[in-house]
Design an enzyme around this catalytic site. Structure first.
Site, PDB file in Angstrom:
ATOM      1  N   LYS A  25       0.834  -1.196   0.000  1.00 60.14           N
ATOM      2  CA  LYS A  25       0.000   0.000   0.000  1.00 60.14           C
ATOM      3  C   LYS A  25       0.874   1.255   0.000  1.00 60.14           C
ATOM      4  O   LYS A  25       1.863   1.320   0.742  1.00 60.14           O
ATOM      5  CB  LYS A  25      -0.921  -0.026   1.222  1.00 60.14           C
ATOM      6  CG  LYS A  25      -1.940   1.114   1.287  1.00 60.14           C
ATOM      7  CD  LYS A  25      -2.843   0.931   2.493  1.00 60.14           C
ATOM      8  CE  LYS A  25      -3.835   2.073   2.650  1.00 60.14           C
ATOM      9  NZ  LYS A  25      -4.716   1.876   3.823  1.00 60.14           N
ATOM     10  N   SER A  51      -9.408   2.470   2.981  1.00 65.98           N
ATOM     11  CA  SER A  51      -8.418   3.122   2.151  1.00 65.98           C
ATOM     12  C   SER A  51      -7.462   2.146   1.466  1.00 65.98           C
ATOM     13  O   SER A  51      -6.600   2.576   0.708  1.00 65.98           O
ATOM     14  CB  SER A  51      -7.599   4.093   3.025  1.00 65.98           C
ATOM     15  OG  SER A  51      -6.876   3.397   4.037  1.00 65.98           O
ATOM     16  N   SER A  62      -9.970  -0.135   7.048  1.00 68.83           N
ATOM     17  CA  SER A  62      -9.363   0.102   5.742  1.00 68.83           C
ATOM     18  C   SER A  62      -8.900  -1.139   5.000  1.00 68.83           C
ATOM     19  O   SER A  62      -8.633  -1.067   3.801  1.00 68.83           O
ATOM     20  CB  SER A  62      -8.191   1.077   5.872  1.00 68.83           C
ATOM     21  OG  SER A  62      -8.655   2.377   6.131  1.00 68.83           O
TER      22      SER A  62
END
Length: 457
Positions: A77, A152, A176
């Protein structure tokens, strides 16, 4: 190439170790899938094809396996530092930022033999319901590109779901890894805070944010966690996480709640959750810990932490920040010490209520999202079933309540008809009990068919 991209990370590691496949073969297959799919889906911010091929060649030249993930492609990420590879945190402020060192979780993945393919998309600094920023996105749902992938860790979830990588790293503050997993029909693990150390975290005892993983199956999550877990003296939380090897004997006892008694959850989500048929594999008791005040508690603590972490950017570079980030930082600027301590007091009471529940149940199960994916053009969830939400983060209450108390949680996709949108459930266990989660997750996969279905792409 398509058949390689259908393999699990565990199967790929085994095949490379046996020299049935080369790491270079596998990496080239996934890079080809990225080239074919990512222009439409926007899961990746950066693809490091040359670096991945060099790492694969190193694996193939090794006389013995480097580690349990020998030659396996992974994605990181883009909120987590990678040495020599751009890390933007989803912000134009860091467009050209190239860290000198890996974050510990990345270093441990590489040490286990993993090959980093690239960085996956995230909202700016991880704040946002839709996975988009001024550099990349929106990251589109592979089951319907008009819909959001969630935030996210949306880029990570889409990369896994669309077969662009078998295993992806994510982070989870209020849901997330879990919300994108639910939206994209993949599995995820948010481990006990400290299970994967964060030695650079400025607030050492902050347990709201954790590293995690997304994959197409439980075994891959267990493999990833196994190579990244372990204490680090610079992370005080990591020294307190014990190991659990609890066996499943007989039928598990599970407490089931659609909303923890306080979370707004859409009617169609409640219906899908009720239809999950968990009673086929466990003794079900509808029950919930006392979460009264949890929404206000999380909102206060989250706001305080964000204002502390990013307040200087608001003061000095406000015009360059997205409105979502500005709102998130401003939410914490007027809090007092009493506000913070009262929230911690209520958090403690909720934690103890969770502990009491687990004297009567082995697991607590809840929906992994309060809504189904919505159109990419809508930036925030402002209402559920026509009822206005108090804040833009209220729709995450069904996940952030678990973050609040720091219990580990596994997300698995529920079996569905081809015409239905993906939907996942959270399976929660006491702190340190990840092995329990994986054992029960395998039962859900094998006996109920709660496993990933490849999108029609």
């Amino acid at each position: 190439m398509t058949s390689i991209c259908d393999l699990s990370a565990t199967s790929i590691a085994r095949a490379i170790t046996k020299r049935e496949l080369s790491s270079r073969e596998v990496v080239d297959a996934y890079l080809a899938r990225i080239a074919d799919q990512d222009a439409q889906l926007a899961a990746f911010v950066t693809v490091d094809a040359d670096g991945a091929r060099r790492a694969a060649q190193t694996c193939d030249a090794a006389s013995t396996p480097i580690g349990p993930l020998h030659g396996v492609p992974v994605a990181i990420k883009d909120i987590t530092d990678t040495a020599g590879l751009a890390t933007t945190y989803g912000s134009v402020l860091f467009r050209d930022h190239v860290p000198a060192e890996d974050d510990l979780v990345v270093a441990r993945l590489r040490r286990a033999g993993a090959v980093v393919l690239g960085k996956t998309n995230t909202p700016e600094f991880g704040f946002g319901a839709v996975c988009t920023n001024r550099l990349c996105g929106p990251t589109r749902n592979p089951f319907d590109p008009a819909l959001t992938s969630g935030g996210s860790s949306g880029g990570a979830a889409v990369a896994v779901a669309a077969g662009m990588v078998p295993l992806a790293h994510g982070t989870d503050f209020g849901g997330s890894v879990r919300t994108p997993a639910s939206f994209c029909d993949v599995a995820s693990i948010r481990p006990t805070p400290g299970r994967i150390p964060s030695p650079r975290r400025p607030l050492g005892w902050d347990m709201l944010a954790t590293h995690g993983f997304l994959a197409r199956g439980v075994d891959d999550l267990a493999l990833a966690l196994s190579v990244c877990a372990g204490g680090d003296a610079n992370d005080p939380l990591s020294t307190a996480v014990g190991d659990d090897n609890w066996p499943l004997a007989g039928r598990p006892r599970i407490a089931v709640t659609p909303d923890f008694g306080v979370a707004p959850v859409a009617r169609n989500v409640r219906a899908r959750f009720a239809a999950a048929a968990l009673a086929r594999v466990a003794d079900v008791v509808p029950s919930s810990p006392d979460c009264n005040g949890a929404i206000e508690t999380f909102r206060t603590l989250r706001a305080a932490h964000i204002a502390d972490s990013h307040g200087e950017l608001l003061r000095t570079r406000r015009a360059e920040l997205t409105p979502t980030v500005v709102w998130n930082i401003e939410a914490g600027t007027s809090l007092s010490a009493d506000d913070y301590l009262n929230a911690e007091r209520r958090r403690t009471a909720i934690y103890r209520s969770f502990c009491e529940l687990f004297t009567r149940a082995d697991f607590l199960v809840a929906p992994a999202a309060s809504v189904f994916p919505w159109p990419n053009e809508i930036s925030d969830v402002t209402a559920i079933d026509g009822a206005a939400l108090e804040t833009p983060i209220a729709y995450l209450a069904v996940t952030f309540i678990v973050s609040l108390v720091g219990f580990p949680v596994l997300t698995v996709p529920v079996r569905r008809e081809a015409s239905e949108l993906p939907f996942g459930i959270q399976v929660i266990a006491p702190p340190g009990c990840e092995s329990r989660l994986f054992a029960f997750g395998r039962i859900l996969e094998n006996e109920l068919g709660f496993s990933h279905r490849r999108p029609p792409c």
